[in-house]
Scaffold this active site. Structure first.
Site, short mmCIF file in Angstrom:
data_model
loop_
_atom_site.label_atom_id
_atom_site.label_comp_id
_atom_site.label_asym_id
_atom_site.label_seq_id
_atom_site.Cartn_x
_atom_site.Cartn_y
_atom_site.Cartn_z
CE1 TYR A 157 10.82 22.54 -18.75
CE2 TYR A 157 11.50 24.72 -18.00
CZ TYR A 157 11.05 23.88 -19.00
OH TYR A 157 10.82 24.39 -20.26
CG ASP A 251 18.67 24.55 -14.17
OD1 ASP A 251 18.61 25.78 -13.97
OD2 ASP A 251 17.96 23.96 -15.00
CE LYS A 279 12.83 30.67 -15.04
NZ LYS A 279 11.52 30.79 -15.60
C1 PLP Z 1 15.33 25.57 -13.27
C2 PLP Z 1 15.08 25.94 -14.71
N1 PLP Z 1 15.97 25.58 -15.63
C3 PLP Z 1 15.82 25.90 -16.91
C4 PLP Z 1 14.72 26.60 -17.34
C5 PLP Z 1 14.57 26.95 -18.78
O1 PLP Z 1 14.85 28.30 -18.94
P1 PLP Z 1 14.26 29.10 -20.19
O2 PLP Z 1 12.79 29.16 -20.02
O3 PLP Z 1 14.95 30.44 -20.10
O4 PLP Z 1 14.67 28.37 -21.42
C6 PLP Z 1 13.76 27.01 -16.41
C7 PLP Z 1 12.57 27.76 -16.84
O5 PLP Z 1 11.62 27.92 -16.13
C8 PLP Z 1 13.94 26.65 -15.05
O6 PLP Z 1 13.03 26.97 -14.12
#
Ligand code: PLP
Length: 447
Positions: A157, A251, A279
């Site tokens: 994700y 990511d 996060k």
């Molecule tokens: C691996 C990863 N990338 C990107 C995101 C998106 O981050 P945000 O919710 O701060 O937009 C998340 C959110 O859970 C994530 O788990």
């Protein structure tokens, strides 16, 4: 118990009573679609719960029930809720203003800290969320390579925006895999490949290597179970990107500052060209980070690549991040977090084994996953789906919640420094009770 109830005032006799949450959700739903402000909050049972306070490893809901919390805001609260060092730093920051449409020394202090700790970080830029930073990462990669195609992996994700929200969720548990209204054009240049499969990636590179701008992945897949890369896989991806001149993006929105101060790239020893974080960097305050190679990042200064944001580097958020990072820098932070997590993983597995339930506990102490299915054999989204009972996970999450233990609906557990040995002990009891209930209710069979 509306508003900020003080911990001492709450009488915790109401586990399993959700009357006020149901009422609160009903009221919210009249003015907020679904009564929630993120699709990922909509799956709660019997409704998405309403909380009034978090402190340390605990949360209190509007019915007055106190939970040991392993959702931790979906990962950010690595120091627990309302950690005093962060609260103090933010309180001070709120006294001097928030946004100056200019720079503040704290944002440079934070950038310097990050360049020091993140292996691939020669430059950093800040935004407010992981989604935004992933969008910026692929824009930079496209600008740098003057190519269009992005390779991503099913079950990973990278936020909810059009160019990346493709084949992202687990699907079978109700999480969306594509959104109505999503731009077809934006996803046209995205190739989705199974993860942890070098041959599948080799084939994509053989076919279109001249047009691949970037490969983006969670270096440890935390949005489908918690799955580590196979030995040599990340190295192979690195090699393919180097040969083709494609940008490798990690990511690290979940793994960053959680599996290691240096991120998964430090933990696993493979350097991406760009990496995104959010996060856990700021204890729940909105900070996103993109970090990476100077030649690519400098395109933001000299190459005309556009990145904006009125609220970027708000002083409270920056102060929260600096205070959080300073806490993470203490020598015993990660060993202790991993040890607590490993103890909990072991206790969960022991309970399942003694009761005779087939439950696999996978991942690392700081973030792990409980999967109802046979041990091992899970390397990607497909094998995860084949070897997991989603129904059992949902029943387990609810049975734990009824026993004052809160984990995210997909069965992932986040640990914080605030979790105590007592918490771990009580959680193990709750797990035992929940598993026994699942057996009694015929949700899972015993061996
Ligand atoms: C691996 C990863 N990338 C990107 C995101 C998106 O981050 P945000 O919710 O701060 O937009 C998340 C959110 O859970 C994530 O788990």
């Amino acid at each position: 118990v509306n508003g900020l109830a003080l911990h001492e005032e709450v009488v915790d006799t109401s586990a399993g009573d959700y009357t006020q949450s149901i009422e609160s959700h009903h009221r919210a739903s009249l003015v907020i679609p679904g009564g929630v402000n993120s699709v990922f909050r909509s799956r709660g049972e019997p409704c998405p719960l309403t909380f009034v306070r978090g402190f340390g490893s605990h949360l209190i809901d509007v019915d007055g029930t106190e939970y040991i919390d392993y959702a931790l805001g979906m990962g950010p609260n690595i120091l627990g809720h309302a950690p005093s060092a962060v609260v103090d730093a933010v309180t001070q920051a709120t006294q001097v203003g928030q946004l100056f449409a200019g720079q503040h020394p704290v944002e440079t202090e934070l950038a310097e800290l990050l360049v020091e700790v993140i292996p691939s970080a020669e430059r950093v830029r800040f935004g407010q969320s992981g989604t935004e930073m992933d969008q910026l990462a692929i824009r930079l990669a496209r600008a740098h390579t003057r190519r269009q195609r992005i390779v991503r992996f099913s079950g990973h994700y990278h936020g909810w925006l059009d160019p990346l929200f493709i084949d992202a969720g687990q699907g079978q548990d109700g999480s969306p895999t594509l959104s109505p209204g999503q731009s077809v054009a934006a996803s046209k240049d995205v190739v989705v490949v199974p993860w942890n499969d070098s041959e599948a990636l080799d084939a994509v590179f053989r076919a279109v290597d001249h047009d691949i701008a970037a490969v983006i992945m969670e270096p440890i897949m935390c949005n489908t179970g918690v799955i580590l890369p196979r030995s040599g896989y990340l190295e192979r991806v690195r090699e393919l990107c180097d040969q083709a001149g494609a940008v490798l993006i990690f990511d690290e929105v979940i793994t960053g500052f959680r599996v290691d101060l240096r991120g998964a790239q430090g933990y696993l020893g493979v350097r991406p060209d760009l990496a995104t974080f959010a996060k856990a960097i700021a204890s729940g305050y909105p900070v996103g980070v993109i970090a990476g190679r100077a030649d690519i990042m400098e395109l933001l200064a000299t190459g005309g690549v556009v990145h904006g944001g009125t609220f970027n580097t708000g002083l409270s958020a920056m102060a929260a991040a600096v205070a959080t990072l300073k806490a993470l820098l203490s020598d015993d932070f990660y060993p202790r977090l991993f040890e607590q997590g490993q103890t909990l993983m072991d206790k969960i597995l022991t309970a399942a084994t003694e009761i005779g339930v087939e439950l696999s506990v996978e991942g690392l102490g700081a973030v792990f996953h409980t999967r109802f299915g046979p041990p091992g054999g899970v390397t990607d989204l497909k094998t995860f789906n084949e070897r997991s009972s989603v129904g059992a996970t949902q029943a387990f999450v609810r049975a734990l919640q009824d026993r004052r233990v809160r984990i995210p609906s997909r069965g992932t557990w986040f640990l914080s420094a605030a979790h105590t040995a007592d918490d771990i002990h009580s959680t193990a009891d709750a797990v035992r009770g929940a598993l026994e209930q699942l057996v009694r209710d015929d949700v899972v069979a015993t061996a």
